[in-house]
Scaffold this active site. Structure first.
Site, PDB file in Angstrom:
ATOM      1  CG  HIS A  50      -2.185  -0.808   0.999  1.00  0.00           C
ATOM      2  ND1 HIS A  50      -2.157  -2.176   0.972  1.00  0.00           N
ATOM      3  CD2 HIS A  50      -3.473  -0.450   0.773  1.00  0.00           C
ATOM      4  CE1 HIS A  50      -3.389  -2.627   0.755  1.00  0.00           C
ATOM      5  NE2 HIS A  50      -4.205  -1.599   0.624  1.00  0.00           N
TER       6      HIS A  50
ATOM      7  CE  LYS B  27      -6.855 -11.908  10.326  1.00  0.00           C
ATOM      8  NZ  LYS B  27      -6.773 -11.222  11.617  1.00  0.00           N
TER       9      LYS B  27
END
Lengths: 273, 193
Positions: free
Chosen positions: B37, B105
Site C-alpha cells: 500500500h 478480515k
C-alpha cells in the site's frame, strides 16, 4: 542421552505438527461453539474454520498462512546433562521447519524491517527455559501469529485499582473486536513485574483448556456477553476461554498483561530423555 | 443472497451487494498489505505508473505462504490478514483508483466505509482459513515487488470460486462490523458504566 541431532529433529517435527494439526482440546471447543451459536453468520464462520482445520490436517498444510514467529518453551529436568549447545540445535530445527513445512519467513529487523527469509534473527526463535525436577526435557513449539498478538495490552495499575482489573481485560477484548480472528483465547497474567506479567499471560494462552476457575468463568462470561462473535460478525462465542495465571507482586504495584490468541491456537510438545 | 462474480468487476457488478450477502469470486486478485500500500501510494505521489492495473480490480489483504517448485511459485496457504492496518492507506488508495472490492478480515474503519460509498465493497473472508483459500487459488500469474519480502509482495493470483465471503461493507457504506462494534460498546457500558 539427549543429543544435538534429536533436538534438531524434534523441533522441526514439532513445528510441522503444530502448524498442521490443531490440538484436540481446541478443536472440541470450536465444535462446541458451532453447536452453541444461533445465527447463520456465526455458524458459517465456525463451519469454515472447522473445515479448514480438517483440510490442513489431511493434506499436511499449514492451517494459516501466518505461520507465526517461532517460540519454543523448554522445560529442563535438573538431572539432564547437556554436552551441546541446545539453543543452536533449536535454531537449526527452526531453519529446517522454515524450509520443509514450509513456514512463511516472518521474522524481520524491528526498525529496518529487513527480512532475512529464514525466521532466524537476534532473539528469534524466542526460547523460554524453565527448570523442573526429573531427567527429561519437554520441548513445546508454539508458533504465534501477529494478528492476535498485536491486540495484546499491558498496564501497571496502582494497588488501589484491583477492582479495575476485570474492566481492563474485557476492554482489551472489546478494542480487539474482530481483528484477532475470534473465537479467541485470552491469556491473562496478573502480578509479578512488568515483564513477568507478560510471560504469565503468554503461558496462560498456551495452557491446555480444561477446568476453569470461578474467576476465569466469570471473565469468560463477561467477554462473551460483548457479542463480538466469530470473526467480529456478531455472535455468542467471542472467546473459547479466558486463562489466568498469577504471581505475587510488589506491594506498590499491580501489573496486568492480556495476551490474545486467535482460534488457531497451535502448540505441539515432545519429551526427550 | 449468494453471488458468483468474475473479475474485473464493474460498478454494476457490486452495487447490488448488500451487507450479509455471500460472494464467491473467480478471476484474478491482487494481494497487498502494509508495504505494498505504501509503495502504491508513493508511485502515485511521484506520478509513476504502476506495473499492474488497479481500476476494476480486487485487492486481497493477504501475505501468502508460497513455495517455489520447478521454477514456478505455488501457494501453500493464503488466508486474509487484519484489514484494519490498512485503514488510512485504503482511504487514499480509493481516492486514486477504482478498486471494486477489497477482501480481508476483521473489518475496516468508518472512514473506509465512507470512502467505499458508490465505489467499492469489503468482502470478509474467514480469518485463518488459509488451507481452504489455497484450494481455490489455481495459479500464481505474477509476483511484483518481491524485494518487500514474501508476505509483503504483490501476488497476482488466479482464483476459482474463492469464498464464501460475506459482504461486510456495501456500496452505500453500511458496515456489519461497525454495527456489531456499536452494540458491543453499548453492552460494555452497560457492564462497567
Amino acid at each position: 542421552m539427549v543429543s544435538y541431532e534429536s533436538v534438531v529433529d524434534t523441533v522441526a517435527e514439532l513445528f510441522m505438527k503444530a502448524e498442521t494439526e490443531l490440538p484436540e482440546d481446541i478443536i472440541s471447543a470450536l465444535e462446541d461453539a458451532y453447536e452453541n451459536e444461533d445465527s447463520d453468520m456465526a455458524k458459517s464462520q465456525l463451519h469454515t474454520i472447522l473445515e479448514n482445520i480438517e483440510i490442513a490436517r489431511k493434506r499436511k498444510l499449514p492451517m494459516c498462512q501466518d505461520t507465526g514467529i517461532p517460540i519454543v518453551f523448554l522445560e529442563i529436568g535438573r538431572d539432564v546433562k547437556l554436552d551441546f549447545d541446545i539453543k543452536k540445535a533449536i535454531v537449526e530445527g527452526v531453519k529446517i521447519a522454515t524450509r520443509e513445512v514450509p513456514l512463511r519467513p516472518n521474522a524481520v529487523h524491528p526498525l529496518t524491517r529487513e527480512n532475512p527469509g529464514t525466521n532466524i534473527g537476534d532473539g528469534i526463535p524466542d526460547i523460554v527455559c524453565e527448570l523442573m525436577e526429573g531427567d527429561a526435557i519437554k520441548i513445546t513449539a508454539v508458533p504465534k501469529g501477529a494478528g492476535s498478538e498485536n491486540m495484546s495490552r499491558l498496564r501497571m495499575f496502582n494497588p488501589s485499582q484491583v477492582d479495575e482489573v476485570k474492566r481492563f481485560i474485557v476492554e482489551t477484548v472489546r478494542l480487539a473486536g474482530g481483528k484477532p480472528c475470534p473465537p479467541i483465547i485470552v491469556g491473562v497474567g496478573i502480578g509479578g513485574s512488568f515483564d513477568k506479567s507478560a510471560r504469565l499471560a503468554k503461558k496462560a494462552v498456551f495452557r491446555e483448556l480444561g477446568k476453569p476457575s470461578e474467576y476465569e468463568e466469570e471473565l469468560l462470561k463477561a467477554v462473551n456477553s460483548l457479542g463480538i462473535g466469530p470473526m467480529g460478525l456478531g455472535g455468542k462465542t467471542t472467546a473459547l476461554a479466558v486463562n489466568v495465571e498469577m504471581a505475587y507482586c510488589h506491594t506498590a504495584s499491580l501489573p496486568v498483561a492480556v495476551n490474545i490468541q486467535c482460534w488457531a491456537s497451535r502448540r505441539a510438545s515432545a519429551i526427550l530423555r | 443472497m449468494e453471488y458468483r462474480l468474475r473479475t474485473p468487476l464493474s460498478y454494476d457488478d457490486i452495487s447490488s451487494l448488500k451487507t450479509g450477502d455471500i460472494v464467491y469470486l473467480s478471476g484474478v486478485i491482487y494481494t497487498a498489505r502494509d508495504k505494498a500500500h505504501q509503495r502504491i501510494l508513493s508511485f502515485k505521489e511521484e506520478n509513476k505508473e504502476l506495473p499492474f492495473p488497479l481500476d476494476g480490480q480486487v485487492i486481497y489483504h493477504c501475505g501468502p505462504l508460497a513455495k517455489k517448485r520447478d521454477g514456478s511459485w505455488h501457494i501453500v496457504a493464503a488466508g486474509p490478514t487484519t484489514s484494519a492496518r490498512m485503514n488510512s492507506s485504503t482511504v487514499k488508495l480509493l481516492e486514486n483508483y477504482d478498486v471494486r472490492a477489497i477482501i480481508g478480515k476483521g473489518g475496516m474503519s468508518g472512514e473506509v466505509s465512507e470512502a467505499m460509498k458508490g465505489k467499492c465493497v469489503y468482502l470478509a473472508y474467514t480469518g485463518g482459513a488459509a488451507a481452504i483459500a489455497a484450494e481455490a487459488i489455481k495459479s500464481v500469474r505474477e509476483v511484483y515487488w518481491e524485494d518487500l519480502g514474501m508476505p509483503e509482495a504483490v501476488w497476482v493470483l488466479e482464483v476459482e470460486n474463492f469464498g464464501p465471503m460475506i459482504t461486510g461493507i456495501d456500496t452505500e457504506g453500511n458496515s456489519i462490523f461497525l454495527e456489531v462494534e456499536r452494540e458491543v460498546e453499548r453492552r460494555f457500558s452497560e457492564m462497567f458504566g
